[in-house]
Design an enzyme around this catalytic site. Structure first.
Site, short mmCIF file in Angstrom:
data_model
loop_
_atom_site.label_atom_id
_atom_site.label_comp_id
_atom_site.label_asym_id
_atom_site.label_seq_id
_atom_site.Cartn_x
_atom_site.Cartn_y
_atom_site.Cartn_z
CB SER A 145 37.85 49.52 34.74
OG SER A 145 38.27 49.32 36.09
CE1 TYR A 158 42.67 51.92 33.74
CE2 TYR A 158 41.15 51.57 35.56
CZ TYR A 158 41.76 51.13 34.41
OH TYR A 158 41.46 49.87 33.91
#
Length: 254
Positions: A145, A158
């Site tokens: 990501s 995350y």
């Protein structure tokens, strides 16, 4: 040869029942790859597989919990038994957590993000490397990501897991380059998936507008855009690329 030709390639995908994973399964199967995919959501996975089989495509589904090493081993053994050696492994399974500053993030959310997003990739990569060493090579693609390329305020757990995925990708790419095994990562920004919709549902209108406005293209990504990039990576057209992260973020990190 068509662009991103994956004809007859055996591609194994985790987290393939929804979001980017689902769109990737659909696209690769439509391009005549042999797709074996897994997901914790057995009902959704079986439904997707049935739909694609009805279209005459070559797919198979197996329930998978990437946080459980026995489940991971069983999954990859089934993949090899079904379609043979693995050409490409896409580690896509992932989770998020409620946006909040670090002190407000429960430790349980941190441990879950690390377990699924990072440890799960570790387990899957070990299975893929074992098979690819025996078969003479292959390509591993990890879903990271943009949250793993820079600071990620409000989603620190995350972001930490995705930084780990990128570090793992780079290290293993170097370790196994001489074994004809390539390892790359894909780094999307916010994409219109159920996971992102869940995160945004916990934001107020101002926060949502700010998130979209921060992107030079002034929109979220589409899962099919990410799937198309993954399809290129799955093809032999990316044969000289290893240890890198493909960023798809509409210019967010430019």
């Amino acid at each position: 040869m068509i662009a991103a030709d994956v004809t007859e390639k055996h591609i194994v995908i985790t987290g393939g029942a929804s979001g980017i994973g689902e769109h990737t399964v659909r696209l690769l199967a439509a391009r005549n790859a042999k797709v074996f995919f897994g997901d914790l959501n057995e009902q959704a996975g079986l439904a997707l597989a049935a739909s694609l089989l009805e279209q005459g495509l070559t797919v198979s589904f197996h329930e998978l919990d990437v946080t459980n090493v026995e489940s991971v081993e069983t999954f990859y053994h089934a993949a090899i038994a079904t379609f043979g050696n693995i050409d490409v492994g896409l580690n896509n399974a992932g989770v998020d957590h409620t946006p909040a500053r670090m002190l407000e993030v429960p430790d349980e959310d941190y441990h879950r993000n690390i377990a699924v997003n990072l440890t799960g990739v570790w387990y899957c990569m070990k299975q893929l490397l074992t098979n690819m060493m025996e078969s003479g090579g292959g390509h591993i693609i990890n879903l990271a990501s943009v949250a793993g390329t820079s600071g990620a305020p409000s989603i620190s757990a995350y972001g930490a897991s995705k930084h780990g995925v990128i570090g793992l990708t780079k290290s293993v790419a170097i370790e196994y380059a001489k074994s004809n095994i390539r390892v790359n990562a894909v780094c999307p920004s916010f994409v219109q998936t159920p996971m992102v919709e869940h995160v945004m549902s916990q934001m107020n209108d101002k926060q949502k507008a700010t998130l979209v406005a921060a992107n030079p293209m002034k929109r979220l990504g589409k899962p099919e855009e990410i799937a198309s990039a993954i399809a290129w990576l799955c093809s032999d057209e990316s044969s000289f690329m290893t240890g890198h992260s493909v960023v798809l973020d509409g210019g967010l990190t430019a």
